[in-house]
Scaffold this active site. Structure first.
Site, PDB file in Angstrom:
ATOM      1  N   SER A  14       2.950  13.661  45.597  1.00 10.61           N
ATOM      2  CA  SER A  14       4.400  13.875  45.794  1.00 10.61           C
ATOM      3  C   SER A  14       5.230  12.963  44.893  1.00 10.61           C
ATOM      4  O   SER A  14       4.961  11.756  44.790  1.00 10.61           O
ATOM      5  CB  SER A  14       4.774  13.621  47.254  1.00 10.61           C
ATOM      6  OG  SER A  14       6.180  13.635  47.370  1.00 10.61           O
ATOM      7  N   LYS A  65       6.159  22.245  57.261  1.00 10.78           N
ATOM      8  CA  LYS A  65       7.590  22.565  57.363  1.00 10.78           C
ATOM      9  C   LYS A  65       7.918  23.380  58.614  1.00 10.78           C
ATOM     10  O   LYS A  65       8.969  23.213  59.213  1.00 10.78           O
ATOM     11  CB  LYS A  65       8.062  23.312  56.105  1.00 10.78           C
ATOM     12  CG  LYS A  65       8.093  22.424  54.860  1.00 10.78           C
ATOM     13  CD  LYS A  65       8.653  23.174  53.664  1.00 10.78           C
ATOM     14  CE  LYS A  65       8.664  22.302  52.421  1.00 10.78           C
ATOM     15  NZ  LYS A  65       9.274  22.971  51.266  1.00 10.78           N
ATOM     16  N   ASP A 101      16.072  23.093  50.436  1.00 12.93           N
ATOM     17  CA  ASP A 101      15.510  23.806  49.279  1.00 12.93           C
ATOM     18  C   ASP A 101      16.515  24.787  48.670  1.00 12.93           C
ATOM     19  O   ASP A 101      16.655  24.871  47.446  1.00 12.93           O
ATOM     20  CB  ASP A 101      14.242  24.579  49.672  1.00 12.93           C
ATOM     21  CG  ASP A 101      13.017  23.675  49.714  1.00 12.93           C
ATOM     22  OD1 ASP A 101      13.057  22.580  49.129  1.00 12.93           O
ATOM     23  OD2 ASP A 101      12.024  24.080  50.350  1.00 12.93           O
ATOM     24  N   ASN A 150       6.575  41.037  46.278  1.00 10.20           N
ATOM     25  CA  ASN A 150       5.495  40.103  46.625  1.00 10.20           C
ATOM     26  C   ASN A 150       4.159  40.814  46.530  1.00 10.20           C
ATOM     27  O   ASN A 150       4.058  42.016  46.764  1.00 10.20           O
ATOM     28  CB  ASN A 150       5.687  39.557  48.047  1.00 10.20           C
ATOM     29  CG  ASN A 150       4.730  38.418  48.353  1.00 10.20           C
ATOM     30  OD1 ASN A 150       4.583  37.505  47.538  1.00 10.20           O
ATOM     31  ND2 ASN A 150       4.083  38.451  49.503  1.00 10.20           N
ATOM     32  N   THR A 152       1.653  40.672  48.484  1.00 14.20           N
ATOM     33  CA  THR A 152       1.446  41.330  49.779  1.00 14.20           C
ATOM     34  C   THR A 152       2.786  41.936  50.189  1.00 14.20           C
ATOM     35  O   THR A 152       3.670  41.224  50.678  1.00 14.20           O
ATOM     36  CB  THR A 152       0.952  40.311  50.828  1.00 14.20           C
ATOM     37  OG1 THR A 152      -0.168  39.611  50.272  1.00 14.20           O
ATOM     38  CG2 THR A 152       0.555  40.978  52.129  1.00 14.20           C
ATOM     39  N   TYR A 214       6.912  23.261  38.954  1.00 11.64           N
ATOM     40  CA  TYR A 214       7.257  22.351  37.852  1.00 11.64           C
ATOM     41  C   TYR A 214       5.964  21.744  37.331  1.00 11.64           C
ATOM     42  O   TYR A 214       5.005  21.547  38.065  1.00 11.64           O
ATOM     43  CB  TYR A 214       8.231  21.264  38.318  1.00 11.64           C
ATOM     44  CG  TYR A 214       7.845  20.653  39.635  1.00 11.64           C
ATOM     45  CD1 TYR A 214       8.300  21.199  40.834  1.00 11.64           C
ATOM     46  CD2 TYR A 214       6.993  19.558  39.685  1.00 11.64           C
ATOM     47  CE1 TYR A 214       7.921  20.663  42.050  1.00 11.64           C
ATOM     48  CE2 TYR A 214       6.600  19.022  40.907  1.00 11.64           C
ATOM     49  CZ  TYR A 214       7.067  19.586  42.076  1.00 11.64           C
ATOM     50  OH  TYR A 214       6.680  19.063  43.288  1.00 11.64           O
TER      51      TYR A 214
HETATM   52  P1  NAP Z   1       3.295  29.749  50.076  1.00 10.40           P
HETATM   53  O1  NAP Z   1       4.055  29.788  51.346  1.00 10.40           O
HETATM   54  O2  NAP Z   1       1.838  29.442  50.083  1.00 10.40           O
HETATM   55  O3  NAP Z   1       3.533  31.181  49.357  1.00 10.40           O
HETATM   56  C1  NAP Z   1       2.876  31.480  48.148  1.00 10.40           C
HETATM   57  C2  NAP Z   1       3.468  32.747  47.564  1.00 10.40           C
HETATM   58  O4  NAP Z   1       2.919  32.943  46.259  1.00 10.40           O
HETATM   59  C3  NAP Z   1       3.161  34.003  48.351  1.00 10.40           C
HETATM   60  O5  NAP Z   1       4.250  34.897  48.240  1.00 10.40           O
HETATM   61  C4  NAP Z   1       1.926  34.549  47.632  1.00 10.40           C
HETATM   62  O6  NAP Z   1       1.755  35.942  47.770  1.00 10.40           O
HETATM   63  C5  NAP Z   1       2.289  34.243  46.201  1.00 10.40           C
HETATM   64  N1  NAP Z   1       1.151  34.133  45.273  1.00 10.40           N
HETATM   65  C6  NAP Z   1       0.201  33.181  45.253  1.00 10.40           C
HETATM   66  N2  NAP Z   1      -0.639  33.377  44.223  1.00 10.40           N
HETATM   67  C7  NAP Z   1      -0.210  34.505  43.578  1.00 10.40           C
HETATM   68  C8  NAP Z   1      -0.657  35.224  42.444  1.00 10.40           C
HETATM   69  N3  NAP Z   1      -1.740  34.834  41.750  1.00 10.40           N
HETATM   70  N4  NAP Z   1       0.041  36.317  42.051  1.00 10.40           N
HETATM   71  C9  NAP Z   1       1.129  36.718  42.745  1.00 10.40           C
HETATM   72  N5  NAP Z   1       1.608  36.078  43.841  1.00 10.40           N
HETATM   73  C10 NAP Z   1       0.939  34.983  44.247  1.00 10.40           C
HETATM   74  O7  NAP Z   1       3.910  28.677  49.062  1.00 10.40           O
HETATM   75  P2  NAP Z   1       5.445  28.232  48.989  1.00 10.40           P
HETATM   76  O8  NAP Z   1       5.674  27.081  49.911  1.00 10.40           O
HETATM   77  O9  NAP Z   1       6.272  29.434  49.122  1.00 10.40           O
HETATM   78  O10 NAP Z   1       5.540  27.644  47.515  1.00 10.40           O
HETATM   79  C11 NAP Z   1       5.522  28.492  46.370  1.00 10.40           C
HETATM   80  C12 NAP Z   1       5.671  27.645  45.128  1.00 10.40           C
HETATM   81  O11 NAP Z   1       6.964  27.073  45.063  1.00 10.40           O
HETATM   82  C13 NAP Z   1       4.685  26.453  45.130  1.00 10.40           C
HETATM   83  O12 NAP Z   1       3.992  26.454  43.913  1.00 10.40           O
HETATM   84  C14 NAP Z   1       5.555  25.225  45.258  1.00 10.40           C
HETATM   85  O13 NAP Z   1       5.070  24.163  44.466  1.00 10.40           O
HETATM   86  C15 NAP Z   1       6.894  25.719  44.713  1.00 10.40           C
HETATM   87  N6  NAP Z   1       8.027  25.026  45.325  1.00 10.40           N
HETATM   88  C16 NAP Z   1       8.846  24.309  44.520  1.00 10.40           C
HETATM   89  C17 NAP Z   1       9.926  23.649  45.051  1.00 10.40           C
HETATM   90  C18 NAP Z   1      10.820  22.840  44.142  1.00 10.40           C
HETATM   91  O14 NAP Z   1      11.584  22.003  44.643  1.00 10.40           O
HETATM   92  N7  NAP Z   1      10.771  23.079  42.847  1.00 10.40           N
HETATM   93  C19 NAP Z   1      10.212  23.703  46.429  1.00 10.40           C
HETATM   94  C20 NAP Z   1       9.357  24.475  47.242  1.00 10.40           C
HETATM   95  C21 NAP Z   1       8.259  25.110  46.675  1.00 10.40           C
HETATM   96  P3  NAP Z   1       1.000  36.572  49.066  1.00 10.40           P
HETATM   97  O15 NAP Z   1       2.026  36.684  50.139  1.00 10.40           O
HETATM   98  O16 NAP Z   1       0.495  37.869  48.578  1.00 10.40           O
HETATM   99  O17 NAP Z   1      -0.118  35.616  49.412  1.00 10.40           O
END
Ligand code: NAP
Length: 268
Positions: A14, A65, A101, A150, A152, A214
């Site tokens: 982190s 979360k 967020d 998405n 899924t 990032y």
């Molecule tokens: P999450 O709840 O695990 O959701 C992951 C999402 O990505 C789901 O919609 C999943 O689809 C999709 N996915 C995963 N692998 C994929 C692939 N190969 N092709 C297409 N879709 C794919 O994760 P999250 O908490 O939403 O976080 C998502 C990303 O945002 C993370 O990488 C995190 O680091 C980033 N993030 C950044 C910030 C920031 O401040 N910059 C803040 C929050 C999160 P399915 O539903 O089909 O599984």
């Protein structure tokens, strides 16, 4: 010293302690900010112990979360909408939970990347926790339309239904043929060097492609977008902006974010 921390699993990676240390130095606030590793079973007890021992605020990251949402007695609108909390604070009435967020993303887009959200047509890729956290803020920002695609599809449909707003709808990837002015990749695909399945026709002229992931190097999604003529940015600015929102909630002082983004980029 006033104590804050980020709680997650894993949490060693982190960047929040670096960010909040820089905010504190910049604003002259005296505080400490640590990392706390815990488990799903111990999360509630860990949070309770932190606040009972005088801690003032926690950031919450994966996978807690939703648990933090369930633990908080009072929620802000963003946390209620998202069903997820990333900022906890002790108040005289108990535990307060917020979600920064969405505001973080919107501030990064509007202030750091000069995006005017009003009337914009937006494609959002993904339907996980991060996307749940940003939809409300985009709608409040005045976007004209949000299309969610998405992997899924059912998850995208359920997400769109959470908001009874006619501007938002879920579309299957193969049926997404319109073009957009802003494409937000809210999936974690870039972490594995993958790009979500989507046709390049979604890239409107002067389209901004925003990867929430990032990294020290351009992400797979950024490369996909920039090689097709779109402007592409990563989510480091969002990370710093959502942290600044938490800092403001806790300290009622708003730090300047661009120097912190720059410093983090220099650290690599
Ligand atoms: P999450 O709840 O695990 O959701 C992951 C999402 O990505 C789901 O919609 C999943 O689809 C999709 N996915 C995963 N692998 C994929 C692939 N190969 N092709 C297409 N879709 C794919 O994760 P999250 O908490 O939403 O976080 C998502 C990303 O945002 C993370 O990488 C995190 O680091 C980033 N993030 C950044 C910030 C920031 O401040 N910059 C803040 C929050 C999160 P399915 O539903 O089909 O599984």
């Amino acid at each position: 010293m006033d104590r804050y921390a980020v709680v997650g699993n894993p949490v060693a990676h982190s960047r929040s302690p670096d960010i909040h240390r820089m905010f504190a130095e910049q604003t002259g606030e005296s505080l400490s900010y640590d990392r706390i590793l815990t488990s799903v079973e111990k999360f509630d007890a860990c949070v309770t112990a932190f606040f009972q021992s005088g801690g003032l605020g926690l950031n919450v990251t994966l996978p807690f979360k939703q648990q933090a949402h369930d633990l908080a007695g009072e929620l802000d609108d963003a946390a209620r909408e998202a069903g997820a909390v990333n900022t906890l604070m002790a108040t005289p009435d108990g535990l307060w939970g917020g979600n920064t967020d969405g505001n973080g993303l919107v501030r990064d887009l509007t202030r750091n990347h000069d995006v005017a959200l009003a009337g914009l047509r937006v494609l959002v890729l993904g339907a996980g926790g991060a996307v749940h956290g940003v939809i409300g803020a985009l709608l409040r920002g005045g976007v004209a339309e949000i299309v969610i695609v998405n992997r899924t599809h059912d998850r995208a449909v359920r997400l769109a239904r959470r908001w009874s707003d006619p501007r938002i709808r879920a579309v299957r990837s193969e049926a997404c043929v319109d073009s957009f002015e802003l494409v937000i990749n809210g999936t974690s695909a870039s972490l594995r060097g993958e790009v979500p399945k989507i046709g390049e026709s979604v890239l409107g002229s002067a389209c901004l492609c925003y990867d929430m992931v990032y990294a020290s190097e351009e992400t797979a999604f950024m490369t996909w977008a920039s090689s097709r003529g779109a402007r592409a940015v990563d989510g480091l600015g969002m990370l710093v902006e959502q942290a600044a929102e938490s800092f403001y909630i806790w300290r009622a002082v708003r730090p300047r974010t661009p120097p912190v983004v720059q410093a983090l980029r220099a650290l690599g």
